[in-house]
Write a protein that holds these residues in place. Structure first.
Motif, PDB file in Angstrom:
ATOM      1  N   GLY A  30     -17.039 -38.080 -41.646  1.00 57.84           N
ATOM      2  CA  GLY A  30     -15.893 -38.145 -43.692  1.00 57.84           C
ATOM      3  C   GLY A  30     -15.525 -36.826 -44.180  1.00 57.84           C
ATOM      4  N   PHE A  31     -15.842 -35.877 -43.317  1.00 60.89           N
ATOM      5  CA  PHE A  31     -14.838 -34.151 -43.086  1.00 60.89           C
ATOM      6  C   PHE A  31     -14.097 -34.194 -42.222  1.00 60.89           C
ATOM      7  N   TYR A  32     -14.300 -34.755 -41.420  1.00 61.21           N
ATOM      8  CA  TYR A  32     -13.687 -34.983 -40.459  1.00 61.21           C
ATOM      9  C   TYR A  32     -12.150 -35.980 -41.052  1.00 61.21           C
ATOM     10  N   PHE A  33     -12.309 -37.223 -41.669  1.00 61.77           N
ATOM     11  CA  PHE A  33     -12.017 -38.486 -42.149  1.00 61.77           C
ATOM     12  C   PHE A  33     -10.974 -37.437 -42.910  1.00 61.77           C
ATOM     13  N   ALA A  34     -11.137 -37.036 -44.111  1.00 56.99           N
ATOM     14  CA  ALA A  34     -10.979 -36.412 -44.940  1.00 56.99           C
ATOM     15  C   ALA A  34      -9.841 -34.904 -44.663  1.00 56.99           C
ATOM     16  N   HIS A  35      -9.807 -34.534 -43.160  1.00 60.85           N
ATOM     17  CA  HIS A  35      -8.533 -33.836 -42.622  1.00 60.85           C
ATOM     18  C   HIS A  35      -7.326 -34.267 -41.806  1.00 60.85           C
ATOM     19  N   PHE A  36      -8.135 -35.819 -41.997  1.00 60.82           N
ATOM     20  CA  PHE A  36      -7.264 -37.070 -41.079  1.00 60.82           C
ATOM     21  C   PHE A  36      -5.852 -36.978 -42.114  1.00 60.82           C
ATOM     22  N   LEU A  37      -7.119 -37.855 -43.058  1.00 57.61           N
ATOM     23  CA  LEU A  37      -6.153 -38.181 -44.397  1.00 57.61           C
ATOM     24  C   LEU A  37      -4.905 -37.510 -44.889  1.00 57.61           C
ATOM     25  N   ASP A  38      -5.549 -36.355 -44.535  1.00 61.09           N
ATOM     26  CA  ASP A  38      -4.846 -35.011 -45.552  1.00 61.09           C
ATOM     27  C   ASP A  38      -3.400 -34.936 -44.905  1.00 61.09           C
ATOM     28  N   THR A  39      -3.625 -34.769 -43.440  1.00 58.38           N
ATOM     29  CA  THR A  39      -2.600 -34.238 -42.737  1.00 58.38           C
ATOM     30  C   THR A  39      -1.451 -35.459 -42.773  1.00 58.38           C
ATOM     31  N   VAL A  40      -1.882 -36.338 -41.856  1.00 57.12           N
ATOM     32  CA  VAL A  40      -1.376 -37.613 -41.875  1.00 57.12           C
ATOM     33  C   VAL A  40      -0.430 -38.674 -42.722  1.00 57.12           C
ATOM     34  N   PHE A  41      -1.127 -38.153 -43.704  1.00 52.44           N
ATOM     35  CA  PHE A  41      -0.698 -38.814 -45.048  1.00 52.44           C
ATOM     36  C   PHE A  41       0.044 -38.038 -45.885  1.00 52.44           C
ATOM     37  N   GLY A  42      -0.408 -36.539 -45.994  1.00 53.93           N
ATOM     38  CA  GLY A  42       1.022 -35.487 -46.061  1.00 53.93           C
ATOM     39  C   GLY A  42       1.769 -35.006 -45.456  1.00 53.93           C
ATOM     40  N   LYS A  79     -26.596 -46.260 -47.284  1.00 56.13           N
ATOM     41  CA  LYS A  79     -26.978 -44.201 -48.026  1.00 56.13           C
ATOM     42  C   LYS A  79     -26.232 -43.568 -46.813  1.00 56.13           C
ATOM     43  N   LEU A  80     -25.863 -44.388 -45.840  1.00 55.14           N
ATOM     44  CA  LEU A  80     -24.977 -43.719 -44.711  1.00 55.14           C
ATOM     45  C   LEU A  80     -23.480 -43.673 -44.937  1.00 55.14           C
ATOM     46  N   THR A  81     -23.007 -45.060 -46.174  1.00 51.76           N
ATOM     47  CA  THR A  81     -21.872 -44.376 -45.824  1.00 51.76           C
ATOM     48  C   THR A  81     -21.510 -43.808 -47.294  1.00 51.76           C
ATOM     49  N   ASN A  82     -22.398 -43.536 -48.485  1.00 49.08           N
ATOM     50  CA  ASN A  82     -23.139 -42.442 -49.643  1.00 49.08           C
ATOM     51  C   ASN A  82     -22.553 -41.246 -48.812  1.00 49.08           C
ATOM     52  N   ALA A  83     -23.470 -40.452 -47.621  1.00 51.45           N
ATOM     53  CA  ALA A  83     -22.959 -39.619 -47.093  1.00 51.45           C
ATOM     54  C   ALA A  83     -21.489 -39.148 -46.209  1.00 51.45           C
ATOM     55  N   PHE A  84     -20.856 -40.450 -45.764  1.00 52.53           N
ATOM     56  CA  PHE A  84     -19.485 -40.090 -45.005  1.00 52.53           C
ATOM     57  C   PHE A  84     -18.990 -40.009 -46.534  1.00 52.53           C
ATOM     58  N   LYS A  85     -18.926 -40.551 -47.435  1.00 49.54           N
ATOM     59  CA  LYS A  85     -18.101 -40.736 -48.340  1.00 49.54           C
ATOM     60  C   LYS A  85     -18.345 -39.129 -49.413  1.00 49.54           C
ATOM     61  N   ALA A  86     -19.570 -38.498 -49.332  1.00 46.88           N
ATOM     62  CA  ALA A  86     -19.490 -37.184 -49.400  1.00 46.88           C
ATOM     63  C   ALA A  86     -19.087 -36.069 -48.675  1.00 46.88           C
ATOM     64  N   GLY A  87     -19.029 -36.585 -46.989  1.00 45.84           N
ATOM     65  CA  GLY A  87     -18.090 -35.613 -46.653  1.00 45.84           C
ATOM     66  C   GLY A  87     -16.549 -35.962 -46.795  1.00 45.84           C
ATOM     67  N   LEU A  88     -16.275 -37.223 -47.027  1.00 41.11           N
ATOM     68  CA  LEU A  88     -14.708 -37.130 -47.655  1.00 41.11           C
ATOM     69  C   LEU A  88     -14.248 -36.031 -48.486  1.00 41.11           C
ATOM     70  N   TYR A  89     -14.937 -36.719 -49.755  1.00 38.24           N
ATOM     71  CA  TYR A  89     -14.874 -35.470 -51.312  1.00 38.24           C
ATOM     72  C   TYR A  89     -14.909 -33.742 -50.504  1.00 38.24           C
ATOM     73  N   TYR A  90     -16.037 -33.289 -50.409  1.00 35.85           N
ATOM     74  CA  TYR A  90     -16.016 -31.843 -49.590  1.00 35.85           C
ATOM     75  C   TYR A  90     -14.588 -31.787 -48.787  1.00 35.85           C
ATOM     76  N   GLY A  91     -14.525 -32.423 -47.634  1.00 31.09           N
ATOM     77  CA  GLY A  91     -13.040 -31.933 -47.389  1.00 31.09           C
ATOM     78  C   GLY A  91     -12.118 -32.157 -48.205  1.00 31.09           C
ATOM     79  N   LEU A  92     -12.450 -33.720 -48.556  1.00 34.29           N
ATOM     80  CA  LEU A  92     -10.666 -32.897 -49.680  1.00 34.29           C
ATOM     81  C   LEU A  92     -10.581 -32.356 -50.233  1.00 34.29           C
ATOM     82  N   VAL A  93     -11.811 -31.802 -51.473  1.00 36.65           N
ATOM     83  CA  VAL A  93     -11.604 -30.519 -51.769  1.00 36.65           C
ATOM     84  C   VAL A  93     -11.696 -28.765 -51.187  1.00 36.65           C
ATOM     85  N   LEU A  94     -11.721 -29.288 -49.972  1.00 35.95           N
ATOM     86  CA  LEU A  94     -11.936 -28.272 -49.089  1.00 35.95           C
ATOM     87  C   LEU A  94     -10.483 -27.846 -49.022  1.00 35.95           C
ATOM     88  N   ASP A  95      -9.772 -29.090 -48.552  1.00 37.31           N
ATOM     89  CA  ASP A  95      -8.535 -28.966 -48.091  1.00 37.31           C
ATOM     90  C   ASP A  95      -7.611 -28.383 -49.277  1.00 37.31           C
TER      91      ASP A  95
END
Length: 101
Positions: A30-42, A79-95
């Motif tokens: 999820g953290f990696y996917f957040a960076h992917f979203l931010d980079t590609v769509f940004g 549960k794993l999908t929720n962990a992915f979502k938490a990593g996604l949020y963390y990555g987006l906030v960090l970016d």
């Protein structure tokens, strides 16, 4: 076929060690996917709104499903999908913090 595959995965992930390993992996994905979203769509400014809307809708759907199911009945995939979502949020906030400084 799909429900058989999901049931097989749920049996595989019943072990606490595997859940810890898979949960950590999904958090990092999820953290990696957040960076992917931010980079590609940004890069293209007009896709940011669409990507943000789709991310929000999917995230809210996962949250609703996760918290509407009692804790002892939650399947491992949820549960794993929720962990992915938490990593996604963390990555987006960090970016966002990186962009503001």
């Amino acid at each position: 076929r799909r429900s058989a595959l999901t049931a097989r995965f749920n049996r595989y992930a019943e072990s606490p060690r595997r859940m810890l390993l898979l949960g950590t992996l999904f958090l990092f994905l999820g953290f990696y996917f957040a960076h992917f979203l931010d980079t590609v769509f940004g890069q293209s400014g007009y896709w940011e709104t669409v990507a943000g809307f789709v991310t929000l809708v999917v995230s809210e759907r996962v949250t609703r499903e996760y918290y509407s199911t009692p804790a002892e009945q939650r399947p491992p995939l949820l549960k794993l999908t929720n962990a992915f979502k938490a990593g996604l949020y963390y990555g987006l906030v960090l970016d966002a913090i990186k962009m503001s400084s």
